[in-house]
Design a protein around this motif. Structure first.
Motif, mmCIF file in Angstrom:
data_model
loop_
_atom_site.group_PDB
_atom_site.id
_atom_site.type_symbol
_atom_site.label_atom_id
_atom_site.label_comp_id
_atom_site.label_asym_id
_atom_site.label_seq_id
_atom_site.Cartn_x
_atom_site.Cartn_y
_atom_site.Cartn_z
ATOM 1 N N VAL A 134 55.479 28.161 -2.029
ATOM 2 C CA VAL A 134 56.528 29.189 -1.965
ATOM 3 C C VAL A 134 57.632 28.709 -1.012
ATOM 4 O O VAL A 134 57.344 28.344 0.122
ATOM 5 N N ARG A 141 63.616 31.367 -3.382
ATOM 6 C CA ARG A 141 62.583 32.196 -4.042
ATOM 7 C C ARG A 141 63.186 33.000 -5.191
ATOM 8 O O ARG A 141 62.585 33.143 -6.249
ATOM 9 N N ALA B 16 54.752 30.100 -10.209
ATOM 10 C CA ALA B 16 55.437 31.363 -9.975
ATOM 11 C C ALA B 16 56.148 31.790 -11.254
ATOM 12 O O ALA B 16 56.739 30.955 -11.938
ATOM 13 N N ASN B 127 47.455 30.704 -8.340
ATOM 14 C CA ASN B 127 48.655 29.873 -8.405
ATOM 15 C C ASN B 127 48.308 28.408 -8.238
ATOM 16 O O ASN B 127 47.505 28.051 -7.376
#
Lengths: 173, 173, 173
Positions: A134, A141, B16, B127
């Motif tokens: 992330v 993001r 994601a 993930n």
């Protein structure tokens, strides 16, 4: 005439330097020329200018290049029906709209609507950017989320979806 | 009754915004309701609160939601045998344990032991975070390593493993 | 004798902690020992020393370890024909050359030339690093581009290409 064998819309997704553009060119040039190349890149620094020049030099005769950093839907609709079209790439187009602070959701909806119309053959290139850690910053993001959603929408209306791995296509759909 | 056709444990991995949760919901709801949704997310900021609300609103009637940010094994064991269970997701659960400075290896072992027991059908979402550049900070590298190992352990005991690409499942096992 | 069934050159690509090395060892040890393990890692910090020790302890009897942080081509050519060779991994080798400020393109060309020669069986491990967000710093971007190109070149001359996902091989070629 469209290349019915290859399907109307082929979506080529992959990582950086995975051979997406080169593979899309091979697929597009299996149909008769002239081929349209819709470039979404904007040459705002030297690194990008180099990359654009490299891609341009690899494509030979028979290609018509159209620059569409923002109005990709307009560029698509201005082309003759059934001309083979390579769109390279969706993630740069998305970046351009984010930098311009446009309504991303509305733009993505317009684009996937345009891509779901019965013309083609179309070869659409995009980056997969969601398989790392992330990102620290919120903009990255937001971009990652928007790119992932856009890729899902385009894959949903595509006839073929290929994931590029080290220059090789892996059939996903 | 368990959904024997789909297998006991289905592991859904991806990046994601790759459509992991949505696909897991489609698979889970192919079994008769009620379906248990075990949520590992903790709403510690607005971005996360929004995401949780979005996921919750997409699921309709027939779902029982259980929050298990840390005691995932306890939540699993408290459910009736053969109830369809969606666990979403392992990487957030791992993050919660790392932030709490728990013994990650021991927790991961307990979890993969629990998931290898003959109940189900279970649909477990995680993930893939290891396909980008090596992260600058040591904590991110430690998380990436732990997540990769956990994913390997769960994939090893899973009956089906799916890698999501742009909303589409790619069969790995 | 080379393992003709498995092919001459098998390329195993994947993310961090995806089980690349362990799978490559399984494949290599299907051929008769002694097996050569060419390690490109340099133990310049504790994290790396730990990783190297872990990999070394997992391999048992029958392995000959050769360290080749830079001269991978020399190490390959010094081995007897038809000895099973595991090269682990290309991305660390590339990192070493970048840190030494060598001519990356020339080195990569030399390596893919060496790997395209008819010997083997060879099992070559590399990282896919291009599926995350574009890195902030230019050096990371340059590494990502070089690694992607190198992976394409090796995949092009490989007989088998496997993408590791959570410890499981996905056949790409």
């Amino acid at each position: 005439m469209p290349d019915r064998a290859g399907g109307r819309l082929t979506f080529i997704i992959g990582g950086a330097r995975s051979g997406k553009s080169a593979h899309a060119e091979i697929l597009a040039t299996a149909s008769p020329s002239p081929w349209a190349y819709i470039a979404t890149a904007q040459a705002y620094d030297d690194e990008m200018r180099e990359r654009i020049a490299l891609h341009r030099s690899r494509r030979g005769e028979g290609w018509v290049t159209v620059d569409a950093p923002l109005d990709l839907v307009g560029a698509i609709e201005a082309l003759p029906n059934h001309q083979p079209v390579l769109i390279d790439c969706l993630t740069l187009w998305l970046t351009n709209h984010m930098l311009a602070e446009h309504d991303i959701e509305a733009e993505c909806r317009r684009l996937s609507d345009a891509l779901s119309r019965p013309r083609g053959p179309w070869f659409v290139v995009s980056n997969e950017v969601g398989l790392g850690i992330v990102p620290d910053n919120a903009l990255a993001r937001r971009f990652r989320d928007a790119a992932g959603r856009l890729n899902q929408h385009v894959a949903a209306v595509a006839d073929n979806v290929l994931m590029m791995v080290a220059g090789l296509p892996l059939k996903v759909k």
